[in-house]
Scaffold this motif. Structure first.
Motif, PDB file in Angstrom:
ATOM      1  N   GLU A  16      -6.254   5.268 -69.455  1.00  0.00           N
ATOM      2  CA  GLU A  16      -6.375   5.121 -70.903  1.00  0.00           C
ATOM      3  C   GLU A  16      -6.919   3.740 -71.287  1.00  0.00           C
ATOM      4  OE1 GLU A  16      -2.674   6.278 -72.712  1.00  0.00           O
ATOM      5  OE2 GLU A  16      -2.657   8.168 -71.607  1.00  0.00           O
ATOM      6  N   GLU A  17      -7.395   3.007 -70.282  1.00  0.00           N
ATOM      7  CA  GLU A  17      -7.979   1.677 -70.452  1.00  0.00           C
ATOM      8  C   GLU A  17      -7.044   0.714 -71.163  1.00  0.00           C
ATOM      9  OE1 GLU A  17     -11.907   2.131 -72.087  1.00  0.00           O
ATOM     10  OE2 GLU A  17     -12.577   3.273 -70.344  1.00  0.00           O
ATOM     11  N   LEU A  18      -5.769   0.787 -70.768  1.00  0.00           N
ATOM     12  CA  LEU A  18      -4.750  -0.140 -71.264  1.00  0.00           C
ATOM     13  C   LEU A  18      -4.344  -1.056 -70.122  1.00  0.00           C
ATOM     14  CD1 LEU A  18      -2.532   2.426 -73.195  1.00  0.00           C
ATOM     15  CD2 LEU A  18      -3.989   0.675 -74.212  1.00  0.00           C
ATOM     16  N   GLY A  19      -3.956  -2.277 -70.451  1.00  0.00           N
ATOM     17  CA  GLY A  19      -3.532  -3.221 -69.428  1.00  0.00           C
ATOM     18  C   GLY A  19      -2.205  -2.819 -68.810  1.00  0.00           C
ATOM     19  N   PHE A  20      -2.098  -3.028 -67.513  1.00  0.00           N
ATOM     20  CA  PHE A  20      -0.864  -2.750 -66.782  1.00  0.00           C
ATOM     21  C   PHE A  20      -0.714  -3.809 -65.713  1.00  0.00           C
ATOM     22  CE2 PHE A  20       1.872  -0.954 -63.619  1.00  0.00           C
ATOM     23  CZ  PHE A  20       2.786  -0.204 -64.343  1.00  0.00           C
ATOM     24  N   ALA A  21       0.395  -4.534 -65.729  1.00  0.00           N
ATOM     25  CA  ALA A  21       0.602  -5.592 -64.749  1.00  0.00           C
ATOM     26  C   ALA A  21       2.031  -5.583 -64.250  1.00  0.00           C
ATOM     27  CB  ALA A  21       0.283  -6.957 -65.363  1.00  0.00           C
TER      28      ALA A  21
END
Length: 95
Positions: A62-67
């Protein structure tokens, strides 16, 4: 859609700790970039790793940041035992 990164302190003092707080957090942060702080993780159980890898894939699609950040040495050892590179999440940043 929330643009601010949602942060969660993953508290896993042992391999049998409940994952409900993480699941609740991920459900609530569905439309935002997320950062999972592993500074208090003593051992990464396989069920938690499965959840993180699945969530990472969903967020990325979903082209969201994940870290996943602040990974302790004992947590890195757990990643190795579970078949991943110890620096698996090292280069990830939130959007």
């Amino acid at each position: 859609m929330t643009t601010e990164t949602q942060k969660h302190l993953l508290e896993l003092p042992n391999a049998f700790a409940e994952l409900d707080p993480l699941i609740t957090f991920l459900r609530a942060a569905r439309t935002a970039a997320v950062e999972i702080d592993c500074s208090t993780v003593a051992a990464m159980p396989s069920r938690c790793l499965q959840l993180l890898l699945s969530a990472e894939q969903q967020w990325r699609s979903e082209e969201l940041g994940f870290a996943v950040t602040h990974i302790s040495e004992t947590c890195r050892n757990s990643l190795t035992l579970l078949g991943l590179e110890p620096n698996r999440f090292e280069d990830e940043v939130t959007a």
